[in-house]
Design a protein around this motif. Sequence first.
Motif, PDB file in Angstrom:
ATOM      1  N   SER A 147      12.278  10.640   4.382  1.00  0.00           N
ATOM      2  CA  SER A 147      11.983   9.640   2.999  1.00  0.00           C
ATOM      3  C   SER A 147      12.534  10.388   1.607  1.00  0.00           C
ATOM      4  N   SER A 148      11.685  12.025   2.464  1.00  0.00           N
ATOM      5  CA  SER A 148      12.328  12.936   1.023  1.00  0.00           C
ATOM      6  C   SER A 148      13.293  13.223   1.233  1.00  0.00           C
ATOM      7  N   PHE A 162      15.678  12.854  -1.736  1.00  0.00           N
ATOM      8  CA  PHE A 162      16.985  14.312  -2.949  1.00  0.00           C
ATOM      9  C   PHE A 162      17.802  13.582  -2.693  1.00  0.00           C
ATOM     10  N   ALA A 171       7.879  10.859   6.653  1.00  0.00           N
ATOM     11  CA  ALA A 171       8.080  11.810   5.345  1.00  0.00           C
ATOM     12  C   ALA A 171       9.234  12.748   4.944  1.00  0.00           C
TER      13      ALA A 171
END
Length: 210
Positions: free
Chosen positions: A168-169, A173, A165
């Motif tokens: 991926s974030s 961004f 997570a």
Amino acid sequence: IGGNKLFSNNVFPARLLEGNHQLGTLNLSDSQLQSIEAEAFSNNSALTVLDLSHNQLDSLALADVDFSQNSMLRELNLSFNRLTMIPESVRLQFEKWPDLRLDVRGNHLQCDCQHLDFLKWVQVNQHLFVNADDHLCSDSLGHTIHSINIDNLYCNWYWQLPVIAVTSSFLLFSLLGLIVLVYRKRWKIHNLVFRYQEWLSYVGTEGSEN
């Protein structure tokens, strides 16, 4: 005193048994207990049988109970309560007493990756449990399993999810930041591309002349 509603706010108080140093068997079953104060059994070192079955005790209510003074405890009946697991603080106390017999039947224990440490502890300490094959366990989808089995739990993904997570974030961004930067600098980029194309044309022209 089992089967009675003797306790205010459904809490078993700490000082009720104070001074009963010879107490060996205590039946508190079916007493609508929801909580037990931490020092409730600390003055009962002779206690060998404790029946807390058919109450409303959950795992949080059990977490703070101090059984460390009850080294003679041989039978602990926690069946038909609201336990989803046995807290680590209590498990560490139980491990010191190999002759202890635990009964946790009728509780909907949780067979999911969040409680993996507890499930492993149960498998390693099967000798502590009465009728371990009758345990009821619920998986992450709420399905009832009639025995504790961690062999089919794929928990590597569970523990990797936070990493996935976060990664991926970060990538998302970063991509959004790049898109915003390109959009803001689009005219400069367009100008650079145009100049590069001119330069290529000039180099191509020079090469043809030579």
